[in-house]
Motif scaffolding. Structure first.
Motif, PDB file in Angstrom:
ATOM      1  N   MET A  89       0.833  -1.203   0.000  1.00 41.62           N
ATOM      2  CA  MET A  89       0.000   0.000   0.000  1.00 41.62           C
ATOM      3  C   MET A  89       0.868   1.254   0.000  1.00 41.62           C
ATOM      4  O   MET A  89       1.880   1.324   0.706  1.00 41.62           O
ATOM      5  CB  MET A  89      -0.930   0.008   1.206  1.00 41.62           C
ATOM      6  N   GLU A 129      -4.896   4.340  -2.992  1.00 39.76           N
ATOM      7  CA  GLU A 129      -6.181   4.889  -2.573  1.00 39.76           C
ATOM      8  C   GLU A 129      -6.559   6.036  -3.502  1.00 39.76           C
ATOM      9  O   GLU A 129      -5.812   7.010  -3.642  1.00 39.76           O
ATOM     10  CB  GLU A 129      -6.089   5.368  -1.126  1.00 39.76           C
ATOM     11  N   TRP A 131      -8.975   8.927  -3.933  1.00 40.63           N
ATOM     12  CA  TRP A 131      -9.802   9.680  -2.999  1.00 40.63           C
ATOM     13  C   TRP A 131     -10.867  10.506  -3.714  1.00 40.63           C
ATOM     14  O   TRP A 131     -10.570  11.306  -4.604  1.00 40.63           O
ATOM     15  CB  TRP A 131      -8.931  10.597  -2.150  1.00 40.63           C
ATOM     16  N   SER A 165      -8.205   1.274  -4.551  1.00 37.36           N
ATOM     17  CA  SER A 165      -9.295   1.415  -3.581  1.00 37.36           C
ATOM     18  C   SER A 165      -9.995   2.739  -3.829  1.00 37.36           C
ATOM     19  O   SER A 165      -9.370   3.805  -3.704  1.00 37.36           O
ATOM     20  CB  SER A 165      -8.747   1.381  -2.146  1.00 37.36           C
ATOM     21  N   CYS A 167     -12.038   5.460  -2.588  1.00 38.28           N
ATOM     22  CA  CYS A 167     -12.239   5.887  -1.201  1.00 38.28           C
ATOM     23  C   CYS A 167     -13.272   7.001  -1.117  1.00 38.28           C
ATOM     24  O   CYS A 167     -13.021   8.127  -1.577  1.00 38.28           O
ATOM     25  CB  CYS A 167     -10.917   6.354  -0.594  1.00 38.28           C
ATOM     26  N   ASN A 171      -9.517  10.703   5.594  1.00 36.31           N
ATOM     27  CA  ASN A 171      -8.522  10.163   6.530  1.00 36.31           C
ATOM     28  C   ASN A 171      -7.932  11.262   7.422  1.00 36.31           C
ATOM     29  O   ASN A 171      -6.869  11.090   8.014  1.00 36.31           O
ATOM     30  CB  ASN A 171      -7.398   9.422   5.787  1.00 36.31           C
ATOM     31  N   GLY A 255     -15.145   1.577  -1.562  1.00 39.53           N
ATOM     32  CA  GLY A 255     -15.347   2.020  -0.192  1.00 39.53           C
ATOM     33  C   GLY A 255     -16.798   1.922   0.232  1.00 39.53           C
ATOM     34  O   GLY A 255     -17.696   2.346  -0.484  1.00 39.53           O
ATOM     35  N   SER A 259     -12.825   4.317   6.799  1.00 36.66           N
ATOM     36  CA  SER A 259     -11.617   3.565   6.415  1.00 36.66           C
ATOM     37  C   SER A 259     -11.869   2.659   5.219  1.00 36.66           C
ATOM     38  O   SER A 259     -11.104   1.726   4.967  1.00 36.66           O
ATOM     39  CB  SER A 259     -11.072   2.742   7.593  1.00 36.66           C
ATOM     40  N   GLY A 260     -12.938   2.918   4.481  1.00 35.64           N
ATOM     41  CA  GLY A 260     -13.278   2.107   3.316  1.00 35.64           C
ATOM     42  C   GLY A 260     -13.960   0.802   3.649  1.00 35.64           C
ATOM     43  O   GLY A 260     -14.276   0.021   2.752  1.00 35.64           O
ATOM     44  N   LYS A 380     -14.232  -4.395   1.617  1.00 40.31           N
ATOM     45  CA  LYS A 380     -13.523  -4.546   2.888  1.00 40.31           C
ATOM     46  C   LYS A 380     -14.495  -4.603   4.071  1.00 40.31           C
ATOM     47  O   LYS A 380     -15.519  -3.924   4.081  1.00 40.31           O
ATOM     48  CB  LYS A 380     -12.575  -3.359   3.107  1.00 40.31           C
ATOM     49  N   ARG A 498       2.123  -0.468   5.505  1.00 40.91           N
ATOM     50  CA  ARG A 498       2.159   0.084   4.191  1.00 40.91           C
ATOM     51  C   ARG A 498       3.544   0.587   3.899  1.00 40.91           C
ATOM     52  O   ARG A 498       4.435   0.452   4.741  1.00 40.91           O
ATOM     53  CB  ARG A 498       1.117   1.195   3.986  1.00 40.91           C
TER      54      ARG A 498
END
Length: 523
Positions: A89, A129, A131, A165, A167, A171, A255, A259-260, A380, A498
């Motif tokens: 990651m 990620e 976003w 991912s 998202c 965060n 997501g 935190s997804g 997830k 990560r």
């Protein structure tokens, strides 16, 4: 929703791919029938395992899929693989905001060198990620993909594959509010006026990391619902990066919450409200969730059940002992009221997953039918392993997983994923029971066994990651043991959490590289 295999969700319903708002009761009634038909699981008393031999049989009215029915996966449904691809990651601070308020990629030259080093070590790919708060930052439906075009090009040129991912959360809590990526600015402007678009706890505290699922089907965002916003984002992504599908982008995570992960923000970190191993709090006090609860309670003939969440459920940092709702007395989780509330609370989460995954699966299906390429859809869940050896599993209940000693709460989740051809992604693959505090009745290994059993029953694949940063040989060995089952079955892929400068320290690198080679070897 026969066309996409989803739920006919009356609470903010999905019907034939379009959304309606007929009220919440019909979905809730079907959810109750489904939850009452799930399998029993082993129960724990005072930390000791007591095996329940009985099981509940019956047909679910909300999900008509037989447990043996084949998953609608875009990839082979068999979980037997000779190798475990490892993704790393990207750093948590890969992206930043410059002085003008625009997103940037930080330390680009160092990142380029790091990618080349990962490739030489045998890493399969990187996890990135994507976003919402970067791409659609300033205006609705104004998508800016330039940062990701640059980043994906660098990754592709390094010879690495991609797990992406998508998202839809923030965060910022990881940075103490002084950095990180927020939700889109235009969403935050709406939230400044209407704080009920966010999850809210019983004390009225709003969590602006993710939109409450209470607004999934409400047109509060410039005439669009939250699910339509997510769908438009996914469509724009698939259009922009279509050439990468299958040959560079191999997995796409969608997501579904903070935190997804598909869960409620019951254990908020970074603001002082919760700390491990607190049981957490139910998150349903925004007006949209409360209106739905009041509606279904009244239609159930119990209007008194719709005024609030369980009144004796403790607070964020409570332990289960002494908290009436999580024990076995009057008005506990075993009472008629307790079952009603938990079925509603977890059922809303399942409908949320179904609505978003239906859109994601449709987007991917159309692209892959046209291009004949294969990308795996991934969802997830959280790894809520503390208080797992209790009867009530309180930390899981507040997070939205109706999983107790008498009820398998992950089976309905897996059923939705199977219906949409999605793999299940879980953390905790670095954890062993022996490394957790015994007094908190933790069992990450028990949770993983349950997830593996459910996934096999529902014929879905499992991917995962580590929860804590591990470079020591014992931690890396535990990851491998959790990724490769004794019968030779493996997780579909593993994401190392990560990338940062620690990974390249000599003592860590000397452990990490052999670990990558072992994961890449034939099982």
């Amino acid at each position: 929703m026969a066309e996409t295999g989803g739920i006919r969700c009356g609470c903010r319903g999905v019907s034939g791919g379009t959304f309606s708002h007929p009220g919440g009761f019909s979905c809730f009634r079907r959810n109750r029938n489904f939850f009452r038909n799930v399998s029993y699981v082993p129960s724990f008393k005072r930390g000791r395992l007591i095996t329940k031999r009985s099981s509940v049989a019956g047909n679910s009215r909300i999900f008509s899929m037989d447990a043996r029915e084949k998953s609608r996966s875009f990839v082979l449904v068999s979980s037997r693989h000779k190798k475990v691809p490892v993704y790393v990651m990207m750093p948590i601070d890969t992206f930043g905001i410059d002085s003008s308020g625009c997103p940037i990629i930080k330390r680009l030259k160092a990142l380029t060198v790091s990618l080349k080093a990962l490739k030489l070590a045998g890493v399969h790919g990187v996890a990135v990620e994507v976003w919402w708060g970067i791409v659609e930052r300033f205006c609705p439906l104004e998508f800016k993909w330039s940062l990701y075009e640059e980043l994906f090009r660098l990754i592709s040129e390094a010879g690495l594959k991609l797990h992406v991912s998508l998202c839809f959360h923030s965060n910022m809590h990881l940075f103490g509010g002084k950095g990180g990526i927020s939700l889109p600015l235009w969403i935050r402007e709406i939230g400044d006026v209407n704080k009920d678009i966010y999850y809210r706890d019983k004390n009225g505290f709003s969590n602006n990391d993710y939109l409450t699922l209470g607004v999934d089907q409400l047109p509060l965002f410039g005439g669009r619902t939250a699910v339509q916003c997510y769908e438009d984002f996914m469509l724009s992504f698939s259009t922009k990066f279509e050439p990468y599908f299958g040959n560079v982008i191999e997995e796409i995570g969608v997501g579904l919450g903070p935190s997804g992960e598909l869960r409620y923000p019951a254990h908020p970190s970074g603001d002082g409200r919760w700390k491990f191993p607190g049981i957490g709090e139910f998150q349903c006090h925004d007006k949209y969730m409360m209106e739905d609860l009041m509606t279904v309670a009244s239609q159930e003939g119990k209007p008194q059940w719709g005024s609030r969440d369980p009144p004796s459920a403790g607070c964020y940092n409570s332990f289960p002992s002494g908290v009436p709702f999580f024990e076995e007395g009057h008005d506990s989780f075993l009472s008629d009221y307790g079952r009603f509330f938990l079925e509603w609370y977890s059922g809303k989460l399942i409908c949320h997953a179904d609505a978003i995954l239906a859109k994601a699966a449709d987007v991917l299906r159309r692209r892959q039918e046209e291009e004949k390429s294969s990308v795996m859809l991934v969802a997830k869940i959280g790894g809520i392993y503390w208080w797992y050896k209790t009867s009530s599993h309180p930390a899981e209940l507040t997070a939205g997983y109706y999983n107790t000693a008498l009820r398998d709460g992950y089976d309905p989740v897996a059923s939705v994923l199977s219906r949409h051809g999605a793999a299940l992604h879980i953390p905790c693959l670095d954890m062993a029971d022996s490394e957790t505090p015994e007094k908190y009745l933790c069992s990450p290994e028990g949770l993983l066994r349950q997830i593996h059993d459910v996934s096999k029953r529902r014929t879905i694949q499992v991917t995962g990651r580590n929860t804590t940063e591990r470079f020591d040989q014992m931690g890396l060995r535990q990851i491998r043991e959790n990724c490769v089952q004794p019968n030779g079955e493996t997780v579909r892929s593993f994401t190392f959490f990560r990338l940062n400068e620690k990974i390249f320290r000599v003592e860590n690198w000397n452990n990490f590289v052999p670990f990558i080679r072992q994961m890449s070897a034939d099982v």
